[in-house]
Motif scaffolding. Structure first.
Motif, mmCIF file in Angstrom:
data_model
loop_
_atom_site.group_PDB
_atom_site.id
_atom_site.type_symbol
_atom_site.label_atom_id
_atom_site.label_comp_id
_atom_site.label_asym_id
_atom_site.label_seq_id
_atom_site.Cartn_x
_atom_site.Cartn_y
_atom_site.Cartn_z
ATOM 1 N N LYS A 1 123.519 22.654 13.573
ATOM 2 C CA LYS A 1 123.399 21.513 12.667
ATOM 3 C C LYS A 1 122.213 21.696 11.731
ATOM 4 C CE LYS A 1 125.339 17.939 15.612
ATOM 5 N NZ LYS A 1 125.119 16.585 16.150
ATOM 6 N N GLU B 1 128.542 17.814 7.095
ATOM 7 C CA GLU B 1 128.888 17.933 8.508
ATOM 8 C C GLU B 1 129.823 16.770 8.825
ATOM 9 O OE1 GLU B 1 124.808 20.169 9.995
ATOM 10 O OE2 GLU B 1 125.082 18.069 10.541
ATOM 11 N N ASN C 1 129.513 22.753 6.560
ATOM 12 C CA ASN C 1 129.037 23.253 7.849
ATOM 13 C C ASN C 1 129.994 22.741 8.923
ATOM 14 O OD1 ASN C 1 127.382 24.558 9.680
ATOM 15 N ND2 ASN C 1 125.990 22.819 9.886
#
Length: 148
Positions: free
Chosen positions: A2, A33, A68
């Motif tokens: 992360k 994300e 991501n």
């Protein structure tokens, strides 16, 4: 990994949390994300685009975007990629894949998106690719971004 687990977290200019995921805005790129189990479709993407236009309003260039893929989620590429193709907002579209299911989404996205989608195994690789395209020196770790 992360964004908040890296040194990149200290470089975030704005963070926007939506019910479907978190978007981190930096000077040279956005990192998304998306939450586990989400279906990322046009009505959600349009919220991010609105915030992105506001954040980058004084910059006269296209956006560099890093997805991501830390969670499994589904997409409706025909919804939001149609918009991206029509308005040509992205300079670089990069994907960091951490799971095999993320690769499946990437394959589907490549069918719909007319530009290039670049795939990387780490955030550092994706960030360095963007830096190189913007004629900036690549870094060996995120801590060195502050030094440049």
């Amino acid at each position: 990994m992360k964004v908040n687990d890296t040194y990149l977290s200290s470089l975030i200019k704005e963070e926007h949390r939506f019910e479907f995921g978190v978007f981190y805005f930096f000077d040279e790129f956005i990192i998304s994300e998306i939450n586990e189990g989400e279906t990322f479709e046009w009505n959600k993407a349009s919220k991010v685009i609105k915030v992105g236009k506001q954040f980058y309003k004084n910059k006269n260039h296209k956006i560099n975007y890093i997805s991501n893929r830390i969670n499994d989620y589904s997409i409706k590429p025909q919804d939001w990629i149609t918009y991206l193709n029509k308005y040509n907002l992205l300079n670089i579209f990069a994907v960091v894949t951490h799971r095999k299911t993320a690769i499946h989404n990437l394959i589907i996205e490549r069918l719909f998106y007319k530009g290039d989608i670049f795939s990387f195994d780490s955030l550092l690789e994706a960030v360095n690719f963007i830096r190189e395209q913007d004629d900036l020196f690549p870094v060996t770790d995120f801590k060195k971004l502050k030094e440049n």
